[in-house]
Design a protein around this motif. Structure first.
Motif, mmCIF file in Angstrom:
data_model
loop_
_atom_site.group_PDB
_atom_site.id
_atom_site.type_symbol
_atom_site.label_atom_id
_atom_site.label_comp_id
_atom_site.label_asym_id
_atom_site.label_seq_id
_atom_site.Cartn_x
_atom_site.Cartn_y
_atom_site.Cartn_z
ATOM 1 N N PHE A 182 -8.558 3.996 -2.937
ATOM 2 C CA PHE A 182 -8.373 2.822 -2.088
ATOM 3 C C PHE A 182 -9.738 2.317 -1.627
ATOM 4 C CE2 PHE A 182 -4.320 5.089 -1.387
ATOM 5 C CZ PHE A 182 -3.402 4.058 -1.507
ATOM 6 N N PHE A 190 -10.499 7.540 -0.236
ATOM 7 C CA PHE A 190 -10.789 6.369 0.585
ATOM 8 C C PHE A 190 -12.017 6.690 1.417
ATOM 9 C CE2 PHE A 190 -7.805 9.144 2.650
ATOM 10 C CZ PHE A 190 -8.266 9.265 3.956
ATOM 11 N N LEU A 244 0.835 -1.205 0.000
ATOM 12 C CA LEU A 244 0.000 0.000 0.000
ATOM 13 C C LEU A 244 0.869 1.255 0.000
ATOM 14 C CD1 LEU A 244 -2.658 -1.178 2.621
ATOM 15 C CD2 LEU A 244 -2.952 -1.078 0.130
ATOM 16 N N TYR A 282 -3.948 4.200 4.891
ATOM 17 C CA TYR A 282 -4.149 4.879 3.610
ATOM 18 C C TYR A 282 -3.799 6.367 3.744
ATOM 19 C CZ TYR A 282 -7.095 0.762 2.585
ATOM 20 O OH TYR A 282 -7.582 -0.511 2.414
#
Length: 367
Positions: free
Chosen positions: A159, A113, A97, A121
């Protein structure tokens, strides 16, 4: 040293990042037996075959591991029916990630996200100098329309944790396809399927098919939830051009020798995987039902954990429940940083741990 003397300073924005805080693992002094239910670990432990494989590496720790983790990629490919050339292995899926953010984000870019998604994230987006865009969820579930509405010309990554942590909710795959269809071709869709093994829903798909057919989709996975959290093994599946880019920036030996061998043994031990999934399926339903019968709200989960919501009164708040449970050796996860100041996340544990938490909550709510 004088405080006014020059010293190295992080670049702009780094000190604005809120550091990730993992679930606690200790109980107050005097507690003799601890049940750690704060990190979504496998209550059955690692595969015995993985333990044996890890031990066999001990006499060869002087030798560098295979920098491409070829045998591990081949094992993953064999089990999932994938081309090993389209797989990148990593030090946990967290590393992948971060590498994706590092590779595809620059200052001025944006990444999208959902508001209750995995906290890393935002950390990785900010570390890349980009702007994090958190999108409101609906009923603690990703809202595809809201995510698409948040995409701008500056968006470079979206994401999607599916299932999501800490809510345990998921998005049916038709909705994932709708999200992908609505994204510009230059936007990377990252499907984080860390809990995919546990999902038993006909309308769910981890993302293999989409990542295998689209030029702007990758799927990330982990070995952690099936018993190798301490080994830190993760992987990504995606198109060749993204694999090539990630391989250029990742560390040359980012997966250690012990993790490689343990991972190979673990993914091939399908019997242990099935035992783990069957245990979770049984006790996830039981814990959800029993906690609901106590009058507490539980977010419907398809993962290996449940999100438990507590009353607004201070006496029976999540903070009070956390103190009460910890004093009895039951360590759950505070999730204030995820936007749930009055909830606890409970990993599904052993039968003894699960029954113990329900009994302790019963007593707590009567106090």
């Amino acid at each position: 040293m004088k405080q006014d003397q020059p010293r190295p300073t992080p670049r702009a924005g780094i000190m604005d990042i809120e550091a990730y805080v993992p679930g606690k693992s200790t109980a107050p002094a005097g507690v003799t037996k601890v049940y750690k239910l704060s990190s979504n670990e496998n209550p059955l432990g690692p595969s015995p075959k993985a333990i044996e494989a890890a031990r066999d590496v001990a006499s060869r720790l002087d030798v560098y591991p295979d920098g491409s983790a070829r045998r591990l990629r081949e094992a993953i490919g064999d089990v999932h029916g994938l081309n090993p050339a389209n797989i990148v292995c990593s030090n946990g899926s967290d590393e992948i990630l971060g590498l994706l953010a590092q590779t595809y984000l620059a200052p001025g870019d944006e990444a999208v996200f959902t508001e209750h998604a995995f906290m890393v994230y935002k950390i990785y987006i900010q570390a890349a100098g980009a702007r994090p865009v958190a999108v409101k969820e609906t009923d603690e579930r990703a809202d595809i329309d809201a995510m698409l509405a948040a995409v701008t010309p500056a968006t470079r990554i979206v994401f999607l944790a599916n299932p999501n942590n800490p809510t345990g909710t998921y998005v049916p795959f038709q909705e994932v396809r709708r999200l992908h269809a609505g994204l510009p071709k230059n936007v990377l869709l990252v499907l984080d399927a860390a809990y995919a093994e546990y999902v038993r829903r006909n309308d769910y798909e981890a993302g293999i098919e989409l990542a295998g057919s689209a030029e702007n989709v990758v799927m990330t996975r982990t070995f952690s939830k099936l018993g190798l959290g301490g080994a830190r093994v993760g992987w990504m599946y995606g198109p060749a051009h993204i694999v090539d880019a990630i391989n250029r920036v990742r560390g040359p030996f980012n997966v250690n020798a012990t993790a490689i061998e343990a991972g190979i043994a673990a993914i091939r031990d399908r019997a242990h995987v099935e035992r783990s999934v069957a245990h979770n399926e049984k006790w996830l339903a039981w814990v959800s039902e029993q906690v609901t019968l106590l009058g507490l709200r539980v977010t419907p989960s398809v993962g290996n954990f449940v999100l438990i919501h507590f009353p607004d009164d201070r006496r029976h708040s999540a903070a009070a429940a956390d103190d009460y449970l910890s004093a009895r050796g039951y360590i759950l996860r505070r999730v204030t940083g995820y936007g749930f100041p009055n909830a606890l996340r409970m990993s599904i544990g052993t039968e003894e741990a699960n029954r113990g938490v329900v009994d302790a909550l019963t007593s707590f709510l009567k106090s």
